[in-house]
Design an enzyme around this catalytic site. Structure first.
Site, PDB file in Angstrom:
ATOM      1  N   LYS A  14      28.064  34.521  -8.156  1.00 37.47           N
ATOM      2  CA  LYS A  14      28.509  34.454  -9.060  1.00 37.47           C
ATOM      3  C   LYS A  14      29.490  33.886  -9.543  1.00 37.47           C
ATOM      4  O   LYS A  14      29.263  33.367 -10.954  1.00 37.47           O
ATOM      5  CB  LYS A  14      27.059  35.088  -9.360  1.00 37.47           C
ATOM      6  CG  LYS A  14      25.941  36.003  -9.166  1.00 37.47           C
ATOM      7  CD  LYS A  14      25.137  34.576  -9.712  1.00 37.47           C
ATOM      8  CE  LYS A  14      23.505  35.075  -9.313  1.00 37.47           C
ATOM      9  NZ  LYS A  14      22.332  34.315  -9.483  1.00 37.47           N
ATOM     10  N   LYS A  71      31.167  28.525 -12.449  1.00 40.95           N
ATOM     11  CA  LYS A  71      31.601  27.775 -11.108  1.00 40.95           C
ATOM     12  C   LYS A  71      31.701  26.737 -10.371  1.00 40.95           C
ATOM     13  O   LYS A  71      31.969  26.879  -9.195  1.00 40.95           O
ATOM     14  CB  LYS A  71      29.370  28.407 -11.025  1.00 40.95           C
ATOM     15  CG  LYS A  71      28.772  30.020 -10.834  1.00 40.95           C
ATOM     16  CD  LYS A  71      27.512  30.082 -10.458  1.00 40.95           C
ATOM     17  CE  LYS A  71      26.788  31.059 -10.898  1.00 40.95           C
ATOM     18  NZ  LYS A  71      26.708  31.335 -12.250  1.00 40.95           N
ATOM     19  N   GLU A 162      20.281  24.554 -10.220  1.00 42.66           N
ATOM     20  CA  GLU A 162      19.209  23.870 -10.550  1.00 42.66           C
ATOM     21  C   GLU A 162      19.293  23.544 -12.257  1.00 42.66           C
ATOM     22  O   GLU A 162      18.409  23.156 -12.826  1.00 42.66           O
ATOM     23  CB  GLU A 162      18.058  24.511 -10.218  1.00 42.66           C
ATOM     24  CG  GLU A 162      17.682  24.096  -8.790  1.00 42.66           C
ATOM     25  CD  GLU A 162      16.249  24.690  -9.171  1.00 42.66           C
ATOM     26  OE1 GLU A 162      15.129  24.076  -8.035  1.00 42.66           O
ATOM     27  OE2 GLU A 162      15.045  25.588  -9.675  1.00 42.66           O
TER      28      GLU A 162
END
Length: 214
Positions: A14, A71, A162
């Site tokens: 994460k 990220k 996604e």
């Protein structure tokens, strides 16, 4: 470490440590994993955009949902998985010629049989443009799975993503004019101390709930 230990320990990262980069050897190993991933009838309907520079990361961040922007920014490697918008004769012929060069055919009959069989299975999954795109996307997800597991075997952290807008990603990377479209994204690198998921126990349904031995 055994594969059983690896799958029990790996998790979806994460947060990444932006100061830690991949070595050239690590990067090349991951690129090889992508290139050598299996696909139905060796169709290879994909293209992988491997992003490591800060400039390229900033370019694609507007296409990514807010929780995933950090990220993208901090990961050592970002991969955008794209597939062709359509499988055409030129692509099928290129695969056949490469197989010929790599010595996969013992004679002309073997070559013809492979070409005929591949076109048959491509046709089965191409009764509509939408069905063909879905089939190609499934091939890309096979490569994604290979990347995630391979990263874990190398002691790296990874995240499938996604949460992005495909149309924006396609525009940023100029995919339409290349006859491609983005399908999924993955990040690879080293987790940071802020990665809360690293501290949580893994949770999966019990084996008897998801696996039936016959």
């Amino acid at each position: 470490m055994t594969i059983d230990q690896i799958v029990r320990q790996r998790y979806t990262s994460k947060a990444y440590d932006g100061s830690r980069k991949l070595t050239q050897e690590q990067q090349q190993q991951l690129l090889d994993v992508l290139r050598f991933a299996p696909s139905s009838v060796n169709s290879q309907p994909w293209h992988f955009y491997a992003i490591t520079s800060d400039e390229a990361k900033q370019q694609i961040i507007p296409a990514v949902s807010e929780p995933n922007a950090a990220k993208i920014h901090n990961a050592a490697l970002v991969v955008v998985f794209a597939t062709r918008t359509a499988i055409d004769d030129a692509h099928l012929n290129a695969i056949l010629e490469k197989e010929q060069q790599d010595g996969r055919f013992i004679n002309s009959d073997a070559r013809e049989g492979m070409d005929k069989g591949r076109r048959y299975f491509v046709g089965l999954n191409s009764t509509s443009a939408e069905k063909q795109r879905e089939w190609m996307a499934r091939q890309a997800y096979i490569a994604l799975g290979f990347l995630l597991l391979s990263a874990a075997t190398m002691g790296l952290d990874a995240t499938p993503i996604e949460g992005f807008t495909a149309s924006k990603m396609d525009d940023v990377l100029g995919l339409a004019e290349k006859g491609q479209t983005s399908v999924v994204v993955a990040t690879v690198g080293y987790r940071s101390d802020a990665d809360f998921n690293a501290k949580l126990p893994k949770s999966r349904l019990d084996q008897n709930e998801v696996i039936t031995l016959l």
